[in-house]
Write a protein that holds these residues in place. Structure first.
Motif, PDB file in Angstrom:
ATOM      1  N   ASN A  46       4.407  -1.696 -10.191  1.00  0.00           N
ATOM      2  CA  ASN A  46       4.016  -1.360  -8.815  1.00  0.00           C
ATOM      3  C   ASN A  46       4.407  -2.463  -7.833  1.00  0.00           C
ATOM      4  O   ASN A  46       4.766  -2.192  -6.688  1.00  0.00           O
ATOM      5  CB  ASN A  46       2.498  -1.133  -8.727  1.00  0.00           C
ATOM      6  N   GLN A 106       7.445  10.718  -4.634  1.00  0.00           N
ATOM      7  CA  GLN A 106       7.518   9.785  -3.510  1.00  0.00           C
ATOM      8  C   GLN A 106       6.801  10.390  -2.319  1.00  0.00           C
ATOM      9  O   GLN A 106       6.863  11.579  -2.102  1.00  0.00           O
ATOM     10  CB  GLN A 106       8.981   9.558  -3.109  1.00  0.00           C
ATOM     11  N   HIS A 110      -0.823   4.568  -1.470  1.00  0.00           N
ATOM     12  CA  HIS A 110      -0.234   5.693  -2.207  1.00  0.00           C
ATOM     13  C   HIS A 110       0.768   5.233  -3.254  1.00  0.00           C
ATOM     14  O   HIS A 110       1.077   5.974  -4.183  1.00  0.00           O
ATOM     15  CB  HIS A 110       0.403   6.704  -1.240  1.00  0.00           C
ATOM     16  N   ARG A 111       1.282   4.015  -3.121  1.00  0.00           N
ATOM     17  CA  ARG A 111       2.229   3.509  -4.123  1.00  0.00           C
ATOM     18  C   ARG A 111       1.527   3.126  -5.419  1.00  0.00           C
ATOM     19  O   ARG A 111       2.181   2.829  -6.411  1.00  0.00           O
ATOM     20  CB  ARG A 111       2.950   2.262  -3.603  1.00  0.00           C
ATOM     21  N   SER A 153       1.367  10.370  -8.865  1.00  0.00           N
ATOM     22  CA  SER A 153       1.878  11.332  -7.880  1.00  0.00           C
ATOM     23  C   SER A 153       0.953  12.544  -7.730  1.00  0.00           C
ATOM     24  O   SER A 153       0.840  13.098  -6.641  1.00  0.00           O
ATOM     25  CB  SER A 153       3.288  11.769  -8.251  1.00  0.00           C
ATOM     26  N   ALA A 203       7.200   7.900   4.056  1.00  0.00           N
ATOM     27  CA  ALA A 203       6.451   6.865   4.760  1.00  0.00           C
ATOM     28  C   ALA A 203       5.786   7.438   6.007  1.00  0.00           C
ATOM     29  O   ALA A 203       4.674   7.076   6.348  1.00  0.00           O
ATOM     30  CB  ALA A 203       7.379   5.714   5.121  1.00  0.00           C
ATOM     31  N   LEU A 227      -1.564  11.904  -4.916  1.00  0.00           N
ATOM     32  CA  LEU A 227      -1.084  11.405  -3.624  1.00  0.00           C
ATOM     33  C   LEU A 227      -1.904  11.918  -2.445  1.00  0.00           C
ATOM     34  O   LEU A 227      -2.163  11.169  -1.500  1.00  0.00           O
ATOM     35  CB  LEU A 227       0.381  11.810  -3.408  1.00  0.00           C
ATOM     36  N   TYR A 246      -3.517  -2.915  -6.653  1.00  0.00           N
ATOM     37  CA  TYR A 246      -3.714  -2.664  -5.213  1.00  0.00           C
ATOM     38  C   TYR A 246      -4.480  -3.794  -4.532  1.00  0.00           C
ATOM     39  O   TYR A 246      -4.030  -4.365  -3.534  1.00  0.00           O
ATOM     40  CB  TYR A 246      -4.434  -1.323  -5.014  1.00  0.00           C
ATOM     41  N   LEU A 283       7.920  -4.462  -4.135  1.00  0.00           N
ATOM     42  CA  LEU A 283       7.316  -5.059  -2.934  1.00  0.00           C
ATOM     43  C   LEU A 283       7.773  -6.510  -2.731  1.00  0.00           C
ATOM     44  O   LEU A 283       7.623  -7.058  -1.636  1.00  0.00           O
ATOM     45  CB  LEU A 283       5.779  -4.996  -3.006  1.00  0.00           C
ATOM     46  N   ASP A 328       0.473   0.011   1.237  1.00  0.00           N
ATOM     47  CA  ASP A 328       0.639   1.433   0.904  1.00  0.00           C
ATOM     48  C   ASP A 328      -0.198   1.778  -0.326  1.00  0.00           C
ATOM     49  O   ASP A 328       0.259   1.617  -1.461  1.00  0.00           O
ATOM     50  CB  ASP A 328       2.102   1.714   0.544  1.00  0.00           C
TER      51      ASP A 328
END
Ligand code: SAH
Length: 269
Positions: free
Chosen positions: A176, A49, A86-87, A91, A52, A94, A148, A180, A84
């Motif tokens: 993903n 994670q 990065h989501r 990982s 934020a 990131l 994305y 959201l 975001d």
């Protein structure tokens, strides 16, 4: 359980002029701005994670660089600042989530560079049919990948139909998008070479994979007054961005700058 703070918009963006250059519907590529004096902050992944608070300045810097690199549309910049990125990356990647680079998303596919996503969406906005709220109508996104671009488009269009031919990536995009809770982005598993007739006609069509020629179905499913933006083969081993505007009089095709997208393939796998 404590909920992490929701990332917000950068408070204020210095985005300069907001409308496309007068007299030209298709903006030529502007030269990129020189690189920033200070490198972007490193982002640390904690258990996969990203906090934020780490992502907000990195994303604000990404948006600033997009603006300096020639993206003028304030709505596009706002959407790029609201999602975001990065989501959507693994990982292990990131730290690079907000760099202007394509990143692997598995199965030999990539999440497109932010500057290319913004450029293509800006082109779509300049030509696609917009409602009274300034948003595009229904948009078809071919090549969901990690989802994305579909989510960025969801900020700018009334509805987004995003189609992916690889089941695993379609599932990844579903995972993903789930947290959201976006109501206007619809993910479809299917061969995007046939478009997605159920959602047609589209105010805009955008593709993240390039073939030798444009599938006929894409033009057929484009509304009159709509615009398509897609990579297309421009020579051996070369691709360029193509813009197609459809009107009742016919279609107008414009070839723009060179790009480098994954190949458009047929069938579901
Ligand atoms: N827009 C994506 C980019 C993904 S890369 C993002 O934001 O991450 C392009 C994607 O197009 C790949 O996932 C590839 O599998 C997909 N693709 C290629 N040919 C396709 C086709 N005929 N129909 C649907 N998707 C296709």
């Amino acid at each position: 359980m404590a909920t992490p703070p929701r990332p917000g918009f950068p408070a204020r963006l210095n985005i300069g002029q907001t409308s496309p250059a007068a007299g030209s519907r298709i903006s030529p590529r502007r030269p990129s701005a020189p690189s920033l004096a200070t490198p972007p902050p490193m982002l640390e992944g904690v258990g996969g994670q990203m906090a934020a608070r780490d992502a907000i300045p990195a994303r604000a810097k990404m948006v600033q660089q997009l603006a300096e690199g020639g993206v003028r549309d304030a709505q596009v910049l706002r959407a790029m600042g609201a999602v975001d990125r990065h989501r959507f990356v693994d990982s292990a990647l990131l730290a690079q989530a907000y760099e202007d680079t394509a990143l692997p998303i598995g199965l030999g596919q990539t999440i497109s560079k932010p500057s290319v996503v913004a450029r293509m969406i800006e082109l779509l906005m300049q030509g696609g049919l917009r409602g009274a709220d300034g948003k595009l109508g229904r948009v078809l996104d071919i090549g969901t990948g990690c989802g994305y671009q579909a989510v960025v488009l969801g900020q700018l269009a009334s509805e987004v139909y995003s189609i992916e031919r690889l089941r695993d990536l379609h599932e990844k995009a579903r995972a993903n998008l789930r947290p959201l809770r976006i109501a206007n982005v619809h993910l479809i598993l299917g061969d995007g070479m046939a478009g997605f007739p159920k959602g047609a006609p589209y105010a805009g069509i955008i593709a993240a994979a390039g073939g030798e020629s444009l599938p006929e179905a894409w033009i057929d499913q484009l509304a009159y007054g709509g615009r398509l933006v897609a990579p297309i083969a421009s020579g051996p081993g070369q691709q360029a961005l193509m813009v197609v505007d459809r009107s009742r009089q016919g279609v107008q095709q414009t070839i723009l700058e060179a790009v480098n997208f994954v190949p458009l393939k047929s069938g579901v796998a």
